[in-house]
Design a protein around this motif. Structure first.
Motif, PDB file in Angstrom:
ATOM      1  N   CYS A  96       0.855  -1.190   0.000  1.00 26.85           N
ATOM      2  CA  CYS A  96       0.000   0.000   0.000  1.00 26.85           C
ATOM      3  C   CYS A  96       0.893   1.243   0.000  1.00 26.85           C
ATOM      4  O   CYS A  96       0.765   2.107  -0.852  1.00 26.85           O
ATOM      5  N   PRO A 126      -3.569   8.986   0.810  1.00 25.94           N
ATOM      6  CA  PRO A 126      -4.821   9.708   1.108  1.00 25.94           C
ATOM      7  C   PRO A 126      -5.553   9.041   2.272  1.00 25.94           C
ATOM      8  O   PRO A 126      -6.582   8.390   2.088  1.00 25.94           O
ATOM      9  N   GLU A 158       0.520   7.107  -6.384  1.00 26.36           N
ATOM     10  CA  GLU A 158      -0.667   7.955  -6.446  1.00 26.36           C
ATOM     11  C   GLU A 158      -0.447   9.434  -6.130  1.00 26.36           C
ATOM     12  O   GLU A 158       0.458   9.797  -5.377  1.00 26.36           O
ATOM     13  N   GLY A 178      -6.149   8.650  -7.006  1.00 30.21           N
ATOM     14  CA  GLY A 178      -6.840   7.834  -6.016  1.00 30.21           C
ATOM     15  C   GLY A 178      -8.342   8.092  -6.001  1.00 30.21           C
ATOM     16  O   GLY A 178      -8.832   9.088  -6.549  1.00 30.21           O
ATOM     17  N   ALA A 179      -9.054   7.155  -5.360  1.00 29.75           N
ATOM     18  CA  ALA A 179     -10.513   7.243  -5.289  1.00 29.75           C
ATOM     19  C   ALA A 179     -10.974   8.596  -4.729  1.00 29.75           C
ATOM     20  O   ALA A 179     -11.934   9.183  -5.218  1.00 29.75           O
TER      21      ALA A 179
HETATM   22  C1  PEP Z   1      -4.246   2.703  -2.714  1.00 27.04           C
HETATM   23  O1  PEP Z   1      -4.210   2.248  -3.879  1.00 27.04           O
HETATM   24  O2  PEP Z   1      -3.424   2.414  -1.836  1.00 27.04           O
HETATM   25  C2  PEP Z   1      -5.394   3.563  -2.339  1.00 27.04           C
HETATM   26  C3  PEP Z   1      -5.304   4.431  -1.360  1.00 27.04           C
HETATM   27  O3  PEP Z   1      -6.492   3.326  -3.081  1.00 27.04           O
HETATM   28  P1  PEP Z   1      -7.914   4.084  -3.140  1.00 27.04           P
HETATM   29  O4  PEP Z   1      -7.636   5.445  -3.680  1.00 27.04           O
HETATM   30  O5  PEP Z   1      -8.688   3.207  -4.091  1.00 27.04           O
HETATM   31  O6  PEP Z   1      -8.496   4.079  -1.764  1.00 27.04           O
END
Ligand code: PEP
Ligand code: MN
Length: 332
Positions: A96, A126, A158, A178-179
């Motif tokens: 992660c 994030p 990210e 990121g999401a």
């Molecule tokens: C990640 O890929 O570690 C992540 C934070 O993903 P997401 O933005 O989908 O929560």
């Protein structure tokens, strides 16, 4: 409506037409392209005279839609490509977060051992809480850069917010939006000015229309290299972290021209289900998988519960080829 202008139309004339028809104007490398709102269904005489082709679209899913481009876009990572005429399913793995040089070296070694070409890890995280590990920031990007140079791996990492978007674009081979950043149009527009591949993760409260329209911000800024990542949406269910929207994936494949990558790790949130979900995703005929792995998940500084240890990932990786070939695809 998407309008391909004649190749003889230069910048000045294209921009003037852009203003006249209240449209976005960009050069796609071959010609100038105008994109009006999808409410425009017919080109007038002036536009017709300047246009090589026009594409009418039902909604503002325009450049990303099948009405504009029927085939899935091809994205080239240098070492391998997805989409287009090939049936590749790209496996991306890594922790992660980048936590230390030792940890990211171990993650790189796993990729090299199995032949995985793209290493993932976040440097700017994030997080939902400001009190938890926020990522190593620039130091993390530099460690990823080191792994790329030393091991020849491609790096995906990210962008969390606008403060470091330029840095991430500079260091990463693939930029992950990121999401939580999916709605940040400043980030999306900046990604549109780069030509590096962009992976946009679906906001967990976003409709498919909103998700794909976020890709339109990148595409209409001139970057054609966009991939969509389904990583789970929020439903009433609380036993799993999110709900992986495989119906949504079928819809994306049917109606968009963007490669689709699935992230079962963030969707379920627990390591126990990641292998089964990964195989289910591959069986859907997708373009890629993003799976979190950690040398010692128990001590991971973020998303500890969902990361596979290396043994688990090796076993999963070994089982992927048969599922992929059953649906005419190849793991790369
Ligand atoms: C990640 O890929 O570690 C992540 C934070 O993903 P997401 O933005 O989908 O929560
Ligand atoms: Mn994570």
């Amino acid at each position: 409506m998407v309008i391909h202008l004649n190749k003889s139309v230069g910048k000045e004339q294209a921009e003037e037409l852009g203003r006249k028809y209240e449209s976005i104007c960009f050069n796609d490398g071959t010609r100038y392209v105008l994109v009006t709102t999808s409410k425009v269904k017919e080109a007038d005489a002036t536009l017709k005279a300047a246009a090589e082709a026009t594409f009418v679209t039902d909604t503002d899913i325009q450049l990303a839609g099948k009405q504009y481009m029927n085939d899935t876009r091809s994205i080239d990572f240098g070492v391998v490509s997805i989409g287009g005429a090939n049936n590749n399913t790209l496996v991306i793995t890594g922790p992660c977060s980048v936590e230390s040089e030792e940890q990211i070296e171990q993650a790189s070694a796993l990729c090299l051992e199995l032949g995985v070409k793209v290493l993932r890890a976040g440097a700017y995280k994030p997080r939902t809480s400001p009190y938890t590990f926020q990522g190593l920031g620039l130091e993390g990007l530099k460690l990823l850069d080191k792994m790329r140079t030393k091991h020849g791996l491609k790096i995906i990492t990210e962008v969390r917010d606008s403060t470091h978007v330029d840095e991430v674009i500079e260091y990463a081979d693939i930029i992950q939006v990121g999401a939580k950043a999916m709605y940040d149009q400043g980030i999306l527009r900046k990604c549109g000015k780069s030509n590096k591949p962009i992976l946009i993760k679906r906001g967990f409260g976003s409709t498919l229309q909103e998700f794909v329209q976020s890709a339109e911000f990148v595409l209409s800024s001139g970057n054609p290299n966009v991939m969509l990542c389904e990583r789970g949406i929020r439903t009433f269910e609380t036993k799993t972290r999110f709900t992986l929207d495989l119906c949504g994936v079928a819809w994306l494949k049917q109606y968009t021209n963007l490669p689709v990558i699935l992230d079962p790790s963030h969707a379920i949130g627990y390591a126990y289900g990641v292998a089964d979900l990964s195989r289910a995703c591959i069986a859907m005929g997708i373009d890629g998988l993003l799976i979190e792995t950690h040398p010692n998940p128990k001590v991971a500084k973020s998303d500890a519960e969902q990361q596979l240890n290396f043994e688990q990932f090796r076993a999963l990786y070994k089982s992927m080829g048969a599922v992929a070939s059953a649906v005419g695809r190849k793991i790369v």
